[in-house]
Scaffold this motif. Structure first.
Motif, PDB file in Angstrom:
ATOM      1  N   HIS A   1      31.037  69.528 -18.782  1.00  0.00           N
ATOM      2  CA  HIS A   1      30.314  71.088 -18.501  1.00  0.00           C
ATOM      3  C   HIS A   1      29.148  71.518 -18.325  1.00  0.00           C
ATOM      4  O   HIS A   1      28.903  72.315 -17.740  1.00  0.00           O
ATOM      5  N   TRP A   2      28.387  71.005 -19.156  1.00  0.00           N
ATOM      6  CA  TRP A   2      26.646  70.860 -18.591  1.00  0.00           C
ATOM      7  C   TRP A   2      26.711  70.508 -17.185  1.00  0.00           C
ATOM      8  O   TRP A   2      25.905  70.912 -16.941  1.00  0.00           O
ATOM      9  N   VAL A   3      26.830  70.127 -16.343  1.00  0.00           N
ATOM     10  CA  VAL A   3      25.880  68.775 -15.727  1.00  0.00           C
ATOM     11  C   VAL A   3      26.812  69.960 -14.516  1.00  0.00           C
ATOM     12  O   VAL A   3      26.546  70.173 -13.185  1.00  0.00           O
ATOM     13  N   ALA A   4      27.858  70.079 -14.920  1.00  0.00           N
ATOM     14  CA  ALA A   4      28.869  71.590 -13.554  1.00  0.00           C
ATOM     15  C   ALA A   4      28.576  72.669 -13.552  1.00  0.00           C
ATOM     16  O   ALA A   4      28.054  72.914 -12.903  1.00  0.00           O
ATOM     17  N   GLY A   5      27.502  73.060 -15.086  1.00  0.00           N
ATOM     18  CA  GLY A   5      27.184  74.488 -14.864  1.00  0.00           C
ATOM     19  C   GLY A   5      25.765  74.212 -14.624  1.00  0.00           C
ATOM     20  O   GLY A   5      25.636  75.482 -13.551  1.00  0.00           O
ATOM     21  N   LEU A   6      24.885  73.316 -14.548  1.00  0.00           N
ATOM     22  CA  LEU A   6      24.026  73.134 -14.028  1.00  0.00           C
ATOM     23  C   LEU A   6      24.660  73.143 -12.297  1.00  0.00           C
ATOM     24  O   LEU A   6      23.238  73.370 -10.919  1.00  0.00           O
ATOM     25  N   ALA A   7      25.551  72.296 -11.807  1.00  0.00           N
ATOM     26  CA  ALA A   7      25.875  72.184 -10.189  1.00  0.00           C
ATOM     27  C   ALA A   7      25.479  73.544  -9.446  1.00  0.00           C
ATOM     28  O   ALA A   7      25.614  73.158  -7.907  1.00  0.00           O
ATOM     29  N   LYS A   8      26.232  74.512  -9.770  1.00  0.00           N
ATOM     30  CA  LYS A   8      26.633  75.538  -9.652  1.00  0.00           C
ATOM     31  C   LYS A   8      25.528  76.545  -9.365  1.00  0.00           C
ATOM     32  O   LYS A   8      24.959  77.265  -8.502  1.00  0.00           O
TER      33      LYS A   8
ATOM     34  N   LEU B   1      19.693  73.933  -6.594  1.00  0.00           N
ATOM     35  CA  LEU B   1      18.287  72.061  -6.974  1.00  0.00           C
ATOM     36  C   LEU B   1      17.346  72.714  -7.208  1.00  0.00           C
ATOM     37  O   LEU B   1      16.335  72.204  -7.803  1.00  0.00           O
ATOM     38  N   PRO B   2      17.204  73.300  -5.994  1.00  0.00           N
ATOM     39  CA  PRO B   2      15.136  74.098  -5.623  1.00  0.00           C
ATOM     40  C   PRO B   2      14.958  75.180  -7.271  1.00  0.00           C
ATOM     41  O   PRO B   2      14.258  75.437  -7.315  1.00  0.00           O
ATOM     42  N   ASP B   3      16.371  75.841  -7.839  1.00  0.00           N
ATOM     43  CA  ASP B   3      15.954  76.571  -9.135  1.00  0.00           C
ATOM     44  C   ASP B   3      16.255  76.374 -10.156  1.00  0.00           C
ATOM     45  O   ASP B   3      16.086  76.714 -10.830  1.00  0.00           O
ATOM     46  N   TRP B   4      15.993  74.641 -10.484  1.00  0.00           N
ATOM     47  CA  TRP B   4      16.398  74.325 -11.983  1.00  0.00           C
ATOM     48  C   TRP B   4      15.219  74.519 -11.864  1.00  0.00           C
ATOM     49  O   TRP B   4      14.023  74.231 -12.069  1.00  0.00           O
ATOM     50  N   ASN B   5      15.339  74.194 -13.789  1.00  0.00           N
ATOM     51  CA  ASN B   5      13.815  73.906 -14.027  1.00  0.00           C
ATOM     52  C   ASN B   5      14.267  73.828 -16.006  1.00  0.00           C
ATOM     53  O   ASN B   5      15.810  73.884 -16.548  1.00  0.00           O
ATOM     54  N   PHE B   6      13.345  73.416 -16.466  1.00  0.00           N
ATOM     55  CA  PHE B   6      13.823  72.785 -17.592  1.00  0.00           C
ATOM     56  C   PHE B   6      14.400  73.548 -19.046  1.00  0.00           C
ATOM     57  O   PHE B   6      15.492  73.472 -19.849  1.00  0.00           O
ATOM     58  N   GLU B   7      13.801  75.148 -18.453  1.00  0.00           N
ATOM     59  CA  GLU B   7      14.340  76.145 -19.634  1.00  0.00           C
ATOM     60  C   GLU B   7      15.991  76.842 -19.256  1.00  0.00           C
ATOM     61  O   GLU B   7      17.315  76.520 -19.947  1.00  0.00           O
ATOM     62  N   GLN B   8      15.960  76.345 -18.028  1.00  0.00           N
ATOM     63  CA  GLN B   8      17.431  76.825 -17.447  1.00  0.00           C
ATOM     64  C   GLN B   8      18.475  75.571 -18.044  1.00  0.00           C
ATOM     65  O   GLN B   8      19.807  75.607 -18.466  1.00  0.00           O
ATOM     66  N   MET B   9      17.429  74.148 -18.094  1.00  0.00           N
ATOM     67  CA  MET B   9      18.562  73.589 -18.154  1.00  0.00           C
ATOM     68  C   MET B   9      19.591  73.072 -19.724  1.00  0.00           C
ATOM     69  O   MET B   9      20.057  72.816 -20.161  1.00  0.00           O
ATOM     70  N   LEU B  10      18.604  73.558 -20.596  1.00  0.00           N
ATOM     71  CA  LEU B  10      18.337  73.766 -21.882  1.00  0.00           C
ATOM     72  C   LEU B  10      19.707  75.651 -22.350  1.00  0.00           C
ATOM     73  O   LEU B  10      20.121  75.476 -23.090  1.00  0.00           O
ATOM     74  N   GLU B  11      19.380  76.323 -21.589  1.00  0.00           N
ATOM     75  CA  GLU B  11      20.606  77.188 -21.481  1.00  0.00           C
ATOM     76  C   GLU B  11      21.652  77.283 -21.236  1.00  0.00           C
ATOM     77  O   GLU B  11      22.396  76.800 -21.566  1.00  0.00           O
ATOM     78  N   VAL B  12      21.800  76.193 -19.997  1.00  0.00           N
ATOM     79  CA  VAL B  12      23.385  75.581 -19.717  1.00  0.00           C
ATOM     80  C   VAL B  12      23.484  74.735 -21.020  1.00  0.00           C
ATOM     81  O   VAL B  12      25.632  75.030 -21.466  1.00  0.00           O
ATOM     82  N   LEU B  13      22.979  73.803 -21.395  1.00  0.00           N
ATOM     83  CA  LEU B  13      23.693  73.100 -22.450  1.00  0.00           C
ATOM     84  C   LEU B  13      24.032  73.572 -23.813  1.00  0.00           C
ATOM     85  O   LEU B  13      24.914  73.065 -24.195  1.00  0.00           O
ATOM     86  N   GLN B  14      23.149  75.202 -23.843  1.00  0.00           N
ATOM     87  CA  GLN B  14      23.662  75.371 -25.641  1.00  0.00           C
ATOM     88  C   GLN B  14      25.177  76.026 -25.211  1.00  0.00           C
ATOM     89  O   GLN B  14      26.083  76.200 -25.936  1.00  0.00           O
TER      90      GLN B  14
END
Length: 631
Positions: A420-427, A430-443
């Motif tokens: 679900h975490w990876v699926a949330g990121l995939a939405k 990729l150029p908009d990704w950052n680590f803060e966003q990755m943590l929010e999606v993980l939580q």
């Protein structure tokens, strides 16, 4: 006092060479061959640092102590010193100086250093000085004997300070020395050149090494080696196992990176990056403090504070449980802090994560932190590389590292909430990704733990999953083969090391045989010269015998002629004897006739005298003489 000076002066006069200053007598030290003060200052620094570490005075062995200057100088610091010296004249001067300084705990033994070391017991000394002497063992005995002596010293004392002659010296012993002087110390955990010093023998300098398996010495500080790792971890690049060493004590970590060989540039760049980063963040409490940075001609040294914990890869290998979610959450939080500084960790892997206890985790390998937003390995994209790190973490303990990094970037390759975490990121693009966003999606993905993994909802997704699984199988197969090859290579490397040692031993034996062959050739040359001299002597004797034979032959001829002449002479002698007897008879007759004639003449003379007297008397009577003289 004058008698003492005279006694010392007499012993100094007997020395074959005043190699060092004469302790306590600077007026007798003007002709010393070696300037000892520079080395003494370094040795004193090591002594004080180790003495502070142990909290007591040290026991020192000075092998090949010459005139004992270093021995007495260390005894001044409180050391208990034993000096070993082969030359009788040096040993006698050392003992005399010791008797004049009874307040110093120093004793001297006369003998060969290899013999003394062979009987040495472990634990007797803290420091061994081996200064410019072992090359004599290598040349006069054998390189193997020199190596055995050094190896035994390493096992008998925790610290070895060794100054070594080098093969570049234009001197007779150079052929018996290894190309790399440090090879004399084998696989010592810590090896450092303290300085290079010139000698009176040539322009080539000699290195002074600090060698130990128990302590390190950097920037004037000594630390105890409680744990050591070659290369850092089991997945490290094989060459790193020979070019990187990590030494740990209670509160210090020492990184030793080689600047020789194929990894020299990479190692220097990494250490410079780590130093720059840690100095930049110093004081914020999140990272360890740098204690010392140093280098010699062989290695770079970085001493920093130690962070308590265990490498995550070690915990995985040991079968220790851990919460993957907590690992990823803490590492993401650290990546966020770095990203806000414009920095990125370029090698986020399970061996660069430290488990600090109580469910806390952090990144290490600070040399991989850079302003460049890229991973050091495929696929370079810093965020996709992080997803692969998470997938490797979730596959523990079946982690395989090889030339192909396994793909894990679709939701269908992750279990449960992770998908679900990876699926949330995939939405998100990729150029908009950052680590803060990755943590929010993980939580968000883990708000309801225990969720089922996302299954493909379309043919496209099913095809993508199948493709990823196929590539993963290929990658895992390749990595397994690479691991087996690595093990085979390790085995082969072991065999190579054995063969290398055997060849080295054969080389040493060959050098010994060459020296024996040289000696035999010298002896053979001497024997040939002796034979030539003997042959020349025999020729001269033969000539003399020929002359003697000629002379004997001549003598034989003379002897034969002599015998003939002897018979002739004997006949002549007999004839002469007969003639002599006839002459004697005639002489006898002449004597008789002469005597008779003399008697007759005497009687006649007497008669004539009487007649003359009568005539004179008559004349005088007639005045004849007066008339004669008057006229």
């Amino acid at each position: 006092m004058n008698r003492q000076i005279e006694a010392v002066q007499a012993l100094v006069a007997r020395l074959p060479e005043v190699y060092q200053p004469v302790y306590g007598y600077p007026e007798l030290s003007g002709q010393a061959s070696r300037a000892t003060q520079d080395r003494l200052e370094d040795i004193r620094q090591v002594y004080r640092a180790l003495s502070n570490q142990l909290g007591r005075p040290l026991r020192v062995l000075d092998l090949g102590c010459a005139q004992g200057y270093l021995s007495f100088s260390l005894a001044e610091l409180g050391a208990s010193v034993v000096g070993v010296e082969m030359l009788t004249e040096n040993a006698e001067l050392c003992r005399k100086l010791a008797s004049l300084n009874p307040h110093l705990d120093v004793n001297f033994v006369e003998g060969r250093i290899e013999d003394y070391v062979a009987s040495l017991e472990g634990g007797r000394f803290d420091i061994v000085l081996l200064l410019s002497v072992i090359h004599h063992v290598a040349f006069h005995v054998s390189p193997e004997a020199a190596s055995e002596t050094v190896t035994r010293l390493r096992s008998c004392a925790p610290v070895l300070l060794a100054e070594l002659a080098v093969a570049e010296e234009p001197l007779y012993w150079a052929a018996a020395l290894p190309a790399d002087p440090a090879s004399m110390f084998g696989d010592a955990l810590f090896l450092r050149e303290i300085r290079h010093t010139g000698t009176h023998l040539s322009d080539v300098t000699r290195p002074l090494f600090f060698v130990s398996d128990a302590y390190w010495f950097v920037a004037g500080e000594v630390g105890e080696i409680q744990h050591a790792r070659r290369g850092g971890h089991r997945f490290a690049k094989r060459s790193f196992r020979h070019s990187r060493t990590y030494l740990l004590s209670d509160d210090r970590v020492l990184k030793v990176l080689s600047i020789q060989g194929e990894d020299a540039d990479v190692n220097r760049k990494e250490l410079e990056g780590e130093v720059a980063f840690l100095r930049d963040v110093e004081g914020d409490g999140a990272y360890p403090r740098i204690i010392a940075v140093d280098e010699d001609s062989r290695s770079l040294f970085l001493v920093r504070e130690k962070i308590d914990g265990q490498l995550l890869i070690d915990a995985i290998d040991a079968g220790q449980p851990f919460d993957s979610y907590l690992v990823v959450k803490d590492i993401l939080a650290e990546c966020i802090a770095l990203e806000r500084r414009g920095l990125y960790h370029q090698d986020i892997r399970v061996w660069n994560v430290l488990a600090r206890g109580e469910g806390r985790f952090c990144l290490i390998d600070y040399g991989a932190i850079s302003p460049i937003k890229s991973d050091c390995f495929w696929p370079q994209n810093i965020y996709i590389a992080f997803l692969i790190f998470v997938r490797e973490l979730l596959s523990a303990p079946q982690i395989l590292v090889g030339p192909i990094r396994e793909i894990g970037v679709t939701p269908h390759g992750f279990p449960g909430n992770w998908s679900h975490w990876v699926a949330g990121l995939a939405k998100r693009p990729l150029p908009d990704w950052n680590f803060e966003q990755m943590l929010e999606v993980l939580q968000t993905a883990f708000e309801d733990r225990g969720g089922a993994a996302i299954e493909p909802q379309s043919a496209h997704e099913a095809l993508l999953k199948m493709l990823e699984e196929s590539v993963t199988v290929v990658a895992r197969t390749q990595n397994e083969a690479a691991c087996r090859a690595s093990e085979d290579n390790a085995h082969t490397a072991g065999l190579v090391r054995v063969e290398t040692e055997r060849v080295s031993n054969l080389h040493n034996d060959l050098l010994g045989l060459l020296r024996e062959h040289g000696s035999l050739k010298d002896e053979q040359g001497a024997l040939r010269q002796a034979v030539t001299d003997q042959q020349a002597l025999f020729a001269q004797v033969g000539q003399r015998i020929g002359h003697v034979d000629e002379q004997l032959e001549a003598l034989r001829g003379l002897a034969a002629a002599g015998r003939t002449d002897a018979h002739s002479l004997q006949a002549q002698l007999s004839q002469a004897v007969g003639q002599l007897r006839s002459i004697e008879e005639r002489l006898g007759q002449l004597e008789a006739r002469t005597e008779e004639n003399f008697s007759t003449m005497l009687a006649s003379h007497q008669q004539m005298a009487r007649e003359l007297s009568e005539v004179r008397a008559r004349v005088f009577r007639r005045g004849f003489w007066d008339r004669l003289f008057t006229k």
